[in-house]
Design a protein around this motif. Structure first.
Motif, PDB file in Angstrom:
ATOM      1  N   VAL A  45       0.862  -1.179   0.000  1.00  0.00           N
ATOM      2  CA  VAL A  45       0.000   0.000   0.000  1.00  0.00           C
ATOM      3  C   VAL A  45       0.900   1.231   0.000  1.00  0.00           C
ATOM      4  O   VAL A  45       1.847   1.320   0.787  1.00  0.00           O
ATOM      5  CB  VAL A  45      -0.939  -0.002   1.231  1.00  0.00           C
ATOM      6  CG1 VAL A  45      -1.725   1.287   1.314  1.00  0.00           C
ATOM      7  CG2 VAL A  45      -1.879  -1.205   1.178  1.00  0.00           C
ATOM      8  N   ARG A  92      -3.016   4.006  -2.308  1.00  0.00           N
ATOM      9  CA  ARG A  92      -3.312   3.164  -3.468  1.00  0.00           C
ATOM     10  C   ARG A  92      -2.526   1.872  -3.323  1.00  0.00           C
ATOM     11  O   ARG A  92      -1.549   1.796  -2.560  1.00  0.00           O
ATOM     12  CB  ARG A  92      -3.003   3.870  -4.774  1.00  0.00           C
ATOM     13  CG  ARG A  92      -1.534   4.043  -5.089  1.00  0.00           C
ATOM     14  CD  ARG A  92      -1.364   4.651  -6.490  1.00  0.00           C
ATOM     15  NE  ARG A  92      -0.001   5.033  -6.734  1.00  0.00           N
ATOM     16  CZ  ARG A  92       0.925   4.236  -7.286  1.00  0.00           C
ATOM     17  NH1 ARG A  92       0.621   3.028  -7.664  1.00  0.00           N
ATOM     18  NH2 ARG A  92       2.161   4.665  -7.465  1.00  0.00           N
ATOM     19  N   LEU A  93      -2.936   0.877  -4.061  1.00  0.00           N
ATOM     20  CA  LEU A  93      -2.266  -0.421  -4.013  1.00  0.00           C
ATOM     21  C   LEU A  93      -1.053  -0.422  -4.926  1.00  0.00           C
ATOM     22  O   LEU A  93      -1.020   0.285  -5.937  1.00  0.00           O
ATOM     23  CB  LEU A  93      -3.230  -1.528  -4.445  1.00  0.00           C
ATOM     24  CG  LEU A  93      -4.481  -1.680  -3.594  1.00  0.00           C
ATOM     25  CD1 LEU A  93      -5.326  -2.841  -4.118  1.00  0.00           C
ATOM     26  CD2 LEU A  93      -4.130  -1.885  -2.143  1.00  0.00           C
ATOM     27  N   GLU A 105       0.730  -3.986 -10.405  1.00  0.00           N
ATOM     28  CA  GLU A 105       1.133  -5.341 -10.785  1.00  0.00           C
ATOM     29  C   GLU A 105       2.605  -5.391 -11.202  1.00  0.00           C
ATOM     30  O   GLU A 105       3.279  -6.399 -10.997  1.00  0.00           O
ATOM     31  CB  GLU A 105       0.255  -5.851 -11.926  1.00  0.00           C
ATOM     32  CG  GLU A 105       0.566  -7.270 -12.335  1.00  0.00           C
ATOM     33  CD  GLU A 105      -0.356  -7.802 -13.417  1.00  0.00           C
ATOM     34  OE1 GLU A 105       0.114  -8.645 -14.203  1.00  0.00           O
ATOM     35  OE2 GLU A 105      -1.527  -7.388 -13.482  1.00  0.00           O
ATOM     36  N   TYR A 114      -0.188 -12.230  -8.291  1.00  0.00           N
ATOM     37  CA  TYR A 114      -0.658 -10.883  -7.968  1.00  0.00           C
ATOM     38  C   TYR A 114      -2.154 -10.774  -8.266  1.00  0.00           C
ATOM     39  O   TYR A 114      -2.938 -10.336  -7.431  1.00  0.00           O
ATOM     40  CB  TYR A 114       0.126  -9.832  -8.763  1.00  0.00           C
ATOM     41  CG  TYR A 114      -0.366  -8.411  -8.548  1.00  0.00           C
ATOM     42  CD1 TYR A 114       0.191  -7.615  -7.560  1.00  0.00           C
ATOM     43  CD2 TYR A 114      -1.390  -7.881  -9.334  1.00  0.00           C
ATOM     44  CE1 TYR A 114      -0.250  -6.317  -7.351  1.00  0.00           C
ATOM     45  CE2 TYR A 114      -1.840  -6.587  -9.130  1.00  0.00           C
ATOM     46  CZ  TYR A 114      -1.266  -5.811  -8.147  1.00  0.00           C
ATOM     47  OH  TYR A 114      -1.719  -4.532  -7.933  1.00  0.00           O
ATOM     48  N   ARG A 115      -2.546 -11.167  -9.472  1.00  0.00           N
ATOM     49  CA  ARG A 115      -3.947 -11.046  -9.877  1.00  0.00           C
ATOM     50  C   ARG A 115      -4.869 -11.923  -9.025  1.00  0.00           C
ATOM     51  O   ARG A 115      -5.996 -11.541  -8.729  1.00  0.00           O
ATOM     52  CB  ARG A 115      -4.093 -11.382 -11.355  1.00  0.00           C
ATOM     53  CG  ARG A 115      -3.492 -10.316 -12.271  1.00  0.00           C
ATOM     54  CD  ARG A 115      -3.805 -10.572 -13.725  1.00  0.00           C
ATOM     55  NE  ARG A 115      -3.252 -11.819 -14.217  1.00  0.00           N
ATOM     56  CZ  ARG A 115      -2.021 -11.974 -14.701  1.00  0.00           C
ATOM     57  NH1 ARG A 115      -1.206 -10.944 -14.741  1.00  0.00           N
ATOM     58  NH2 ARG A 115      -1.609 -13.144 -15.125  1.00  0.00           N
ATOM     59  N   PHE A 152      -3.332 -11.079  -4.373  1.00  0.00           N
ATOM     60  CA  PHE A 152      -2.919  -9.823  -3.732  1.00  0.00           C
ATOM     61  C   PHE A 152      -4.077  -9.118  -3.010  1.00  0.00           C
ATOM     62  O   PHE A 152      -4.009  -8.854  -1.805  1.00  0.00           O
ATOM     63  CB  PHE A 152      -2.275  -8.902  -4.773  1.00  0.00           C
ATOM     64  CG  PHE A 152      -1.795  -7.591  -4.224  1.00  0.00           C
ATOM     65  CD1 PHE A 152      -0.825  -7.542  -3.243  1.00  0.00           C
ATOM     66  CD2 PHE A 152      -2.314  -6.400  -4.693  1.00  0.00           C
ATOM     67  CE1 PHE A 152      -0.366  -6.333  -2.735  1.00  0.00           C
ATOM     68  CE2 PHE A 152      -1.871  -5.182  -4.199  1.00  0.00           C
ATOM     69  CZ  PHE A 152      -0.897  -5.154  -3.214  1.00  0.00           C
ATOM     70  N   ARG A 153      -5.137  -8.816  -3.705  1.00  0.00           N
ATOM     71  CA  ARG A 153      -6.254  -8.086  -3.084  1.00  0.00           C
ATOM     72  C   ARG A 153      -6.904  -8.895  -1.964  1.00  0.00           C
ATOM     73  O   ARG A 153      -7.277  -8.339  -0.934  1.00  0.00           O
ATOM     74  CB  ARG A 153      -7.283  -7.685  -4.131  1.00  0.00           C
ATOM     75  CG  ARG A 153      -6.778  -6.573  -5.027  1.00  0.00           C
ATOM     76  CD  ARG A 153      -7.806  -6.195  -6.099  1.00  0.00           C
ATOM     77  NE  ARG A 153      -7.236  -5.267  -7.039  1.00  0.00           N
ATOM     78  CZ  ARG A 153      -7.332  -3.956  -6.956  1.00  0.00           C
ATOM     79  NH1 ARG A 153      -7.984  -3.401  -5.959  1.00  0.00           N
ATOM     80  NH2 ARG A 153      -6.786  -3.173  -7.860  1.00  0.00           N
ATOM     81  N   SER A 177      -5.431 -10.961  -0.017  1.00  0.00           N
ATOM     82  CA  SER A 177      -4.501 -10.883   1.109  1.00  0.00           C
ATOM     83  C   SER A 177      -4.722  -9.598   1.899  1.00  0.00           C
ATOM     84  O   SER A 177      -4.670  -9.593   3.127  1.00  0.00           O
ATOM     85  CB  SER A 177      -3.074 -10.908   0.567  1.00  0.00           C
ATOM     86  OG  SER A 177      -2.269 -11.765   1.263  1.00  0.00           O
ATOM     87  N   LEU A 178      -4.967  -8.522   1.195  1.00  0.00           N
ATOM     88  CA  LEU A 178      -5.205  -7.235   1.842  1.00  0.00           C
ATOM     89  C   LEU A 178      -6.602  -7.167   2.452  1.00  0.00           C
ATOM     90  O   LEU A 178      -6.789  -6.567   3.512  1.00  0.00           O
ATOM     91  CB  LEU A 178      -5.025  -6.098   0.838  1.00  0.00           C
ATOM     92  CG  LEU A 178      -3.604  -5.906   0.326  1.00  0.00           C
ATOM     93  CD1 LEU A 178      -3.588  -4.902  -0.814  1.00  0.00           C
ATOM     94  CD2 LEU A 178      -2.682  -5.474   1.434  1.00  0.00           C
ATOM     95  N   ARG A 179      -7.560  -7.790   1.798  1.00  0.00           N
ATOM     96  CA  ARG A 179      -8.948  -7.729   2.263  1.00  0.00           C
ATOM     97  C   ARG A 179      -9.088  -8.247   3.691  1.00  0.00           C
ATOM     98  O   ARG A 179      -9.857  -7.730   4.480  1.00  0.00           O
ATOM     99  CB  ARG A 179      -9.834  -8.517   1.302  1.00  0.00           C
ATOM    100  CG  ARG A 179     -11.294  -8.150   1.377  1.00  0.00           C
ATOM    101  CD  ARG A 179     -12.100  -8.743   0.229  1.00  0.00           C
ATOM    102  NE  ARG A 179     -11.737  -8.115  -1.036  1.00  0.00           N
ATOM    103  CZ  ARG A 179     -11.181  -8.779  -2.075  1.00  0.00           C
ATOM    104  NH1 ARG A 179     -10.951 -10.066  -2.009  1.00  0.00           N
ATOM    105  NH2 ARG A 179     -10.880  -8.135  -3.189  1.00  0.00           N
ATOM    106  N   THR A 209      -8.989  -5.768   6.672  1.00  0.00           N
ATOM    107  CA  THR A 209     -10.047  -4.778   6.911  1.00  0.00           C
ATOM    108  C   THR A 209     -10.816  -5.031   8.205  1.00  0.00           C
ATOM    109  O   THR A 209     -11.514  -4.146   8.679  1.00  0.00           O
ATOM    110  CB  THR A 209     -11.036  -4.721   5.732  1.00  0.00           C
ATOM    111  OG1 THR A 209     -11.639  -6.004   5.570  1.00  0.00           O
ATOM    112  CG2 THR A 209     -10.323  -4.301   4.448  1.00  0.00           C
TER     113      THR A 209
END
Length: 148
Positions: free
Chosen positions: A98, A107-108, A111, A124-125, A128-129, A131-133, A136
């Motif tokens: 981040v 922003r993230l 790629e 990544y596709r 990645f998201r 992993s970050l989710r 929250t």
């Protein structure tokens, strides 16, 4: 003697250095040398230690570390990428996942920062998201990016 040196001397506690990825290890050896190996411990994901054989440290992945810090591996970037949650401060610290872009906006990582292989780009596709989710759900009042 700088302000950090004064604080280290005044407090007199062991020093924990959290490595968030292998690229952010540039000053780790200097910190160990400055404050002494007996007093300083480097902490990071096991992938960091395999990528940096000249450094010795303790593994910290998906668990609680020094001072209650929690380590959360971030999949889809460089192996060893880790976010650190500091519960007493309600803060989340990032290496490259981040980025700060000014004015409090985040922003993230793009790629292009993922491992430069077809497998790395696919990871990544795919991961990645997600992993970050999972971050929250943490109690967070501040996000501390290392870039920006």
């Amino acid at each position: 003697m700088g302000i950090l040196d004064e604080d280290v001397a005044r407090v007199g506690l062991p020093i924990a250095v959290l490595l968030s990825n292998r690229f952010h290890s540039r000053s780790a050896a200097a910190i160990v040398q400055r404050y002494g190996a007996a007093r300083t411990t480097l902490w990071g994901d096991p992938e960091i230690w395999s990528a940096l054989p000249h450094l010795r440290g303790r593994e910290l992945r998906d668990e609680e570390g020094p001072g209650g810090v929690r380590a959360f591996p971030i999949d889809g970037l460089d192996p060893g990428e880790t976010a650190f949650h500091l519960p007493p401060h309600r803060a989340l610290v990032f290496a490259d996942a981040v980025l700060g872009v000014g004015g409090g906006t985040l922003r993230l990582a793009p790629e292009s920062w993922a491992t430069d292989t077809p497998e790395g780009k696919a990871r990544y596709r795919e991961a990645f998201r997600a992993s970050l989710r999972r971050l929250t759900s943490l109690a967070i009042d501040a996000v501390l990016p290392s870039h920006g």
